[in-house]
Design a protein around this motif. Structure first.
Motif, PDB file in Angstrom:
ATOM      1  N   GLU A 122      44.631  44.316  45.140  1.00  0.00           N
ATOM      2  CA  GLU A 122      43.560  43.777  44.308  1.00  0.00           C
ATOM      3  C   GLU A 122      43.361  42.282  44.557  1.00  0.00           C
ATOM      4  OE1 GLU A 122      41.478  45.461  42.535  1.00  0.00           O
ATOM      5  OE2 GLU A 122      42.455  47.381  42.879  1.00  0.00           O
ATOM      6  N   LEU A 123      44.456  41.579  44.841  1.00  0.00           N
ATOM      7  CA  LEU A 123      44.339  40.170  45.188  1.00  0.00           C
ATOM      8  C   LEU A 123      43.540  39.997  46.480  1.00  0.00           C
ATOM      9  CD1 LEU A 123      44.977  37.197  44.764  1.00  0.00           C
ATOM     10  CD2 LEU A 123      47.219  37.585  45.815  1.00  0.00           C
ATOM     11  N   LEU A 124      43.802  40.877  47.460  1.00  0.00           N
ATOM     12  CA  LEU A 124      43.027  40.830  48.703  1.00  0.00           C
ATOM     13  C   LEU A 124      41.560  41.107  48.429  1.00  0.00           C
ATOM     14  CD1 LEU A 124      42.705  40.782  51.816  1.00  0.00           C
ATOM     15  CD2 LEU A 124      43.232  43.231  51.793  1.00  0.00           C
ATOM     16  N   ALA A 125      41.270  42.129  47.619  1.00  0.00           N
ATOM     17  CA  ALA A 125      39.874  42.466  47.323  1.00  0.00           C
ATOM     18  C   ALA A 125      39.158  41.302  46.654  1.00  0.00           C
ATOM     19  CB  ALA A 125      39.820  43.712  46.436  1.00  0.00           C
ATOM     20  N   SER A 126      39.819  40.650  45.702  1.00  0.00           N
ATOM     21  CA  SER A 126      39.204  39.500  45.035  1.00  0.00           C
ATOM     22  C   SER A 126      38.983  38.354  46.008  1.00  0.00           C
ATOM     23  CB  SER A 126      40.093  39.031  43.875  1.00  0.00           C
ATOM     24  OG  SER A 126      40.128  39.989  42.845  1.00  0.00           O
ATOM     25  N   LEU A 127      39.944  38.143  46.886  1.00  0.00           N
ATOM     26  CA  LEU A 127      39.820  37.070  47.878  1.00  0.00           C
ATOM     27  C   LEU A 127      38.655  37.325  48.819  1.00  0.00           C
ATOM     28  CD1 LEU A 127      41.232  34.467  48.947  1.00  0.00           C
ATOM     29  CD2 LEU A 127      42.501  35.944  50.514  1.00  0.00           C
TER      30      LEU A 127
ATOM     31  N   ASP B 156      34.357  31.642  49.398  1.00  0.00           N
ATOM     32  CA  ASP B 156      35.150  30.834  50.326  1.00  0.00           C
ATOM     33  C   ASP B 156      36.216  31.645  51.053  1.00  0.00           C
ATOM     34  OD1 ASP B 156      33.679  28.642  49.562  1.00  0.00           O
ATOM     35  OD2 ASP B 156      35.095  28.024  48.009  1.00  0.00           O
ATOM     36  N   GLY B 157      36.388  32.907  50.692  1.00  0.00           N
ATOM     37  CA  GLY B 157      37.356  33.757  51.377  1.00  0.00           C
ATOM     38  C   GLY B 157      38.746  33.165  51.400  1.00  0.00           C
ATOM     39  N   LEU B 158      39.303  33.036  52.599  1.00  0.00           N
ATOM     40  CA  LEU B 158      40.659  32.515  52.781  1.00  0.00           C
ATOM     41  C   LEU B 158      40.838  31.150  52.125  1.00  0.00           C
ATOM     42  CD1 LEU B 158      43.450  32.626  54.241  1.00  0.00           C
ATOM     43  CD2 LEU B 158      42.314  31.625  56.228  1.00  0.00           C
ATOM     44  N   TYR B 159      39.772  30.369  52.034  1.00  0.00           N
ATOM     45  CA  TYR B 159      39.864  28.997  51.529  1.00  0.00           C
ATOM     46  C   TYR B 159      39.596  28.900  50.030  1.00  0.00           C
ATOM     47  CZ  TYR B 159      39.628  28.119  56.509  1.00  0.00           C
ATOM     48  OH  TYR B 159      39.877  28.136  57.863  1.00  0.00           O
ATOM     49  N   ALA B 160      39.544  30.042  49.343  1.00  0.00           N
ATOM     50  CA  ALA B 160      39.276  30.027  47.909  1.00  0.00           C
ATOM     51  C   ALA B 160      40.342  29.220  47.173  1.00  0.00           C
ATOM     52  CB  ALA B 160      39.231  31.453  47.369  1.00  0.00           C
TER      53      ALA B 160
ATOM     54  N   SER C  73      36.799  31.971  40.844  1.00  0.00           N
ATOM     55  CA  SER C  73      36.667  33.415  40.651  1.00  0.00           C
ATOM     56  C   SER C  73      35.680  34.020  41.633  1.00  0.00           C
ATOM     57  CB  SER C  73      36.234  33.726  39.216  1.00  0.00           C
ATOM     58  OG  SER C  73      34.955  33.184  38.964  1.00  0.00           O
ATOM     59  N   SER C  74      35.850  35.310  41.848  1.00  0.00           N
ATOM     60  CA  SER C  74      34.917  36.091  42.640  1.00  0.00           C
ATOM     61  C   SER C  74      34.249  37.088  41.702  1.00  0.00           C
ATOM     62  CB  SER C  74      35.658  36.834  43.755  1.00  0.00           C
ATOM     63  OG  SER C  74      36.422  37.897  43.216  1.00  0.00           O
ATOM     64  N   VAL C  75      33.441  37.984  42.250  1.00  0.00           N
ATOM     65  CA  VAL C  75      32.794  38.992  41.422  1.00  0.00           C
ATOM     66  C   VAL C  75      33.830  39.902  40.753  1.00  0.00           C
ATOM     67  CG1 VAL C  75      32.550  40.661  43.308  1.00  0.00           C
ATOM     68  CG2 VAL C  75      30.959  40.737  41.398  1.00  0.00           C
TER      69      VAL C  75
END
Length: 682
Positions: free
Chosen positions: A559-564, A569-573, A591-593
C-alpha cells in the motif's frame, strides 16, 4: 393488390461486442446510464440451397454489432453492405432494465428519425436501432433488447400484380453492372435513385430527388436500397422507412414507386442476378394533407420464443477461462474509480515491475497483494527451498512442495502465482545475495561475481525493489545498487509483535532541495552491517513472530508503494513531518489520491498501533551515502568484494570509525560524579 410484407431485422451480436461493452462500462461509463451512439451493419440478403430438396432457403435479415460498433470512424459503405446508426443504453441493475420506460425510449428514437426526415431530408437515420442492455459483469450474462423503429403506412403499401421479380427482367446485365459501378461513388449508399434513359442508367442520392429527375419530370421514380432480406416475396426492413421518407416529402410524386431491392454483393459471373424489382403504391392518395405528421412506429424485436421480450447472452460457458480471468481480475480495482477514486491511475500501478528479494512469508504475502493491485510483472529471488514449516505461514506453498528436499522457493512461488492467475508475468530466480562480513572463499569468487552481476541486472530491469529478507546484512547490497540506480526501494522487517515498513529516500544528489533527504534502512546505524547469522540458536535463525504480523506488514509495504506511485512526485514525494496530524492531509503535498505517503511505519501489534516516523539521510551511511555509492560506481565488484571480506572496510569508507572514536573520546572527557553517599534513587 397484395400488401407489401417486410422482413424484419434480426439482431446478430458478436461476442466481441459484449467484451467492448464490458470495457466501456468499467472504464468509461461506470455508474452512468447515459445513451451511447453506436452503429451496426448489414449486408445483402443471403440464402443457402437445401442439399436434399434443392430449394433455396433464405437466411435471416440480420443486423450485426461487434466491437467495431463503438468506433466513431468507419469505412465508406459499399454496395452489398451498409451501416445503421444506433443508440445503446446500459442500465446499472437488472431492476432498472426491467422497469425502463420502453415506450418512451422507443418513441424518442422514432422521433429522431422523423425529425431528421422532415427537417434535413437526410437519409442517414432511416435505418436506425435502439439497444437497451444490462451487463452482469460477475456472471458474464448480458440481458438485451433491440428495437428497429419503422413507420406504419396508413393505408398500407401494395405491390402490383407482377409482384417481386428478378431485376434482370427490368434491367439488362450491362445496366445492372453500371448501377453497381456507379453506386460505389455516391454518398449515403444505403439508399439511392436510379434513372433510365434508353439503355443508359444513372445513379444518384435520394436527398437529390427533385434535382435528379428535374430534366426528366415524367420519368417514374425508382429507388434502390441495400436489401438484407433474401426472401423472394418480402423485401427487407429498411424499405419501410425509405417509403415513409418519400411519401412524407414527395406525396404527390410517390403514390407509385419503382423499387430495386439490391441483393448482389458483387457482379455475378454467371449473369444470375439475385436483386429483385417491383412497383409499390399507396391507394387513396388524393388527399396529401398531413403528410408530414409523424405516423406510428413499430419495431421491437421478438425473442427466440416468438414473444416481445428481451434476450440473454451467457458468455461464461463459451469463453476462454484465461480471457475471463483477464477481464475479471481487475474488476475490484476499476470499481474503486466509479464512486471513490475517479482519479486513481491504475495503469501506473499495473505497469510497475516489481522485484521481491525474499520468497518467504513476507515475499509470499507481498506478491499476492501486488497481484491484487493489478501488478503484472513480479520477479522473486531466493536461494532456499520449501520446508515443511513453510506452507502454513507462506500462502504460495503447499505440502507437496516440501517433498523430496523441497522445491526452490523462488520458482515455486512464481509457478503458484501463475496458477492463481495465468496472465501474470512471474519469474523465480534462485540466487544467493553476498553479504558484508561474510568472506567469499576463493573457490566461490567467480560464482559470487556472477551473482552480483545478475542482481545488478535484475534491479536495473525493475522499477520497485522489495527487501524482504530475514537478516540485516542481506539487505545491504541491494540497498547500495538500488540507491545507485535511484530505484524505489521498500523494506519490510518483522519482530515478534512489531514490524518496520519503510521506503528508502532517493539518492541525495538527485533529491530536490525543498524536501528533506530521507534515509535508508542503514542510515540510523553507527556500525556497519556484519555477520549476524553465525552461532545462532534455532529461535534466532527463524523469524519468530505472531502469525498475523507478516500479512499486515506485507500489505502495508504494498500500500505504501501504491500511494507513492499515485503521488505526483513519485520517488521524490516528501514525507509528512513528525507531529503532523495525518487525519486531514487530503490534497496536501504529503499525500496522494490514496492518502499520505509516510517514510517509515513502525507497527506495534500488542497495542494495535502504527507510528509514522521520518528518518533523515545520514552522510556517513554505509548503504546510501554518496561516498559509498561513488566508490561502488568507480570500483564495482572489487569494492563489493572488499566489503564482503573485510568487516571494518565499510566503517572506514563511510567514516563511521572516526565517528566512533570521537564518541569514545567524548565519553572519556566526561567528569563522572563518583562521590560517596546514598546516590540517586533509581
Amino acid at each position: 393488390m397484395p400488401i407489401v410484407q417486410f422482413a424484419p431485422f434480426t439482431s446478430l451480436v458478436q461476442p466481441s461486442f459484449w467484451h467492448e461493452l464490458t470495457r466501456l462500462k468499467i472504464d468509461v461509463l461506470k455508474l452512468s446510464d447515459d445513451a451511447v451512439p453506436i452503429r451496426g451493419s448489414y449486408t445483402t440478403g443471403r440464402s443457402v440451397v437445401d442439399r436434399e430438396s434443392g430449394q433455396e432457403i433464405a437466411l435471416g435479415c440480420n443486423l450485426s454489432v461487434g466491437s467495431e460498433s463503438f468506433e466513431k470512424d468507419h469505412k465508406h459503405d459499399r454496395l452489398g453492405s451498409a451501416h445503421a446508426s444506433g443508440t445503446v443504453k446500459n442500465y446499472n441493475t437488472i431492476e432498472d432494465f426491467k422497469a425502463a420506460d420502453k415506450t418512451a425510449l422507443f418513441n424518442g428514437e422514432a422521433d429522431k428519425i422523423w425529425n431528421q426526415i422532415v427537417t434535413t431530408r437526410d437519409t442517414s437515420l432511416l435505418t436506425h436501432f435502439l439497444l437497451i442492455t444490462f451487463a452482469d459483469l460477475k456472471k458474464y450474462k448480458y440481458y438485451y433488447w433491440f428495437a428497429f423503429p419503422a413507420f406504419v403506412s396508413k393505408p398500407a403499401w401494395e405491390i402490383d400484380e407482377a409482384g417481386w421479380t428478378s431485376a434482370s427482367t427490368e434491367y439488362t446485365p450491362e445496366a445492372l453492372a453500371s448501377i453497381y459501378t456507379q453506386h460505389r461513388n455516391i454518398d449515403a449508399p444505403s439508399f439511392f435513385l436510379v434513372r433510365s434513359s434508353g439503355a443508359e442508367v444513372t445513379v444518384g442520392t435520394v436527398e437529390s430527388l427533385e434535382e435528379f429527375y428535374s430534366q426528366t419530370p415524367d420519368s417514374p421514380i425508382t429507388v434502390g436500397f441495400i436489401d438484407p432480406s433474401a426472401n423472394p416475396t418480402n423485401p427487407g426492413w429498411p424499405l419501410r422507412n425509405l417509403l415513409a421518407y418519400l411519401h412524407a416529402l414527395y406525396p404527390t410524386k410517390t403514390h407509385s414507386v419503382r423499387v430495386l431491392c439490391w441483393r448482389d454483393a458483387e457482379i455475378p459471373s454467371t449473369g444470375n442476378w439475385k436483386s429483385k424489382f417491383g412497383t409499390v403504391s399507396v391507394p387513396n392518395t388524393e388527399s396529401v394533407e398531413g403528410a408530414t405528421t409523424k405516423p406510428s412506429a413499430v419495431g421491437w424485436e421478438k425473442n427466440p420464443q416468438g414473444k416481445l421480450g428481451p434476450r440473454v447472452a451467457d458468455l461464461a460457458p463459451m469463453m476462454d477461462p484465461t480471457r475471463l480471468a483477464n477481464q475479471a481480475v481487475d474488476l475490484n480495482l476499476k470499481l474503486m474509480r466509479w464512486r471513490i477514486l475517479p482519479s486513481l491511475d491504475l495503469e501506473k500501478v499495473s505497469s510497475t515491475r516489481c522485484l521481491l528479494l525474499g520468497a518467504g512469508t513476507l515475499g509470499c504475502y507481498v506478491a499476492r497483494t501486488l497481484m491484487a493491485w493489478g501488478v503484472r510483472k513480479i520477479t522473486l529471488l531466493d536461494n532456499s527451498r520449501v520446508s515443511f514449516s513453510n506452507p502454513v505461514r507462506q500462502p504460495l506453498f503447499e505440502f507437496e512442495d516440501c517433498l523430496n528436499g523441497g522445491k526452490p522457493k523462488a520458482q515455486c512461488a512464481a509457478d503458484s502465482l501463475k496458477r492463481i492467475y495465468p496472465g501474470i508475468d512471474a519469474t523465480g530466480v534462485s540466487l544467493s545475495i553476498p553479504m558484508p562480513g561474510h568472506p567469499i572463499p576463493a573457490a566461490s569468487l567467480e560464482q559470487t561475481k556472477e551473482d552480483v552481476k545478475k542482481l545488478e541486472k535484475l534491479i536495473d530491469e525493475h522499477d520497485a525493489i522489495f527487501l524482504l529478507m530475514d537478516s540485516r546484512e542481506s539487505r545491504w547490497l541491494p540497498t547500495v545498487i538500488g540507491a545507485s540506480k535511484n530505484k524505489i526501494v521498500l523494506n519490510a522487517a518483522l519482530g515478534f509483535d512489531t514490524f518496520l515498513v519503510m521506503r528508502h529516500g532517493p539518492r541525495s544528489s538527485s533529491q530536490p532541495e525543498k524536501n528533506p533527504k530521507l534515509g535508508c534502512y542503514f542510515c540510523n546505524d553507527i556500525v556497519a552491517p556484519s555477520d549476524s547469522l553465525t552461532d545462532r540458536t534455532l529461535d534466532q535463525m527463524c523469524t519468530v513472530t505472531r502469525p498475523g504480523l507478516a500479512s499486515i506488514a506485507s500489505s502495508t509495504a504494498v500500500e505504501l508503494l501504491a500511494s507513492l506511485l499515485q503521488h505526483p512526485d513519485g520517488l521524490y514525494a516528501a514525507a509528512p513531518p513528525p507531529g503532523q496530524d495525518l487525519s486531514n492531509l487530503s490534497g496536501d503535498e504529503y499525500s496522494s489520491v490514496l492518502g499520505v505517503v509516510p517514510h517509515q511505519l513502525r507497527g506495534f501489534l500488542a497495542q494495535f498501533r502504527n507510528l509514522p516516523i521520518v528518518g533523515a539521510a545520514f552522510d556517513g551511511c554505509t548503504g546510501c551515502s554518496e561516498t559509498v555509492l561513488k566508490e561502488y560506481e568507480t570500483k564495482g565488484f572489487d569494492m563489493l568484494l572488499q566489503a564482503f571480506n573485510d568487516q571494518k572496510y565499510l566503517e572506514k569508507l563511510s567514516g563511521l570509525d572516526k565517528l566512533y572514536e570521537e564518541g569514545q573520546k567524548a565519553l572519556e572527557t566526561v567528569d563522572w560524579d563518583e562521590e560517596d553517599g546514598e546516590g540517586d534513587d533509581f
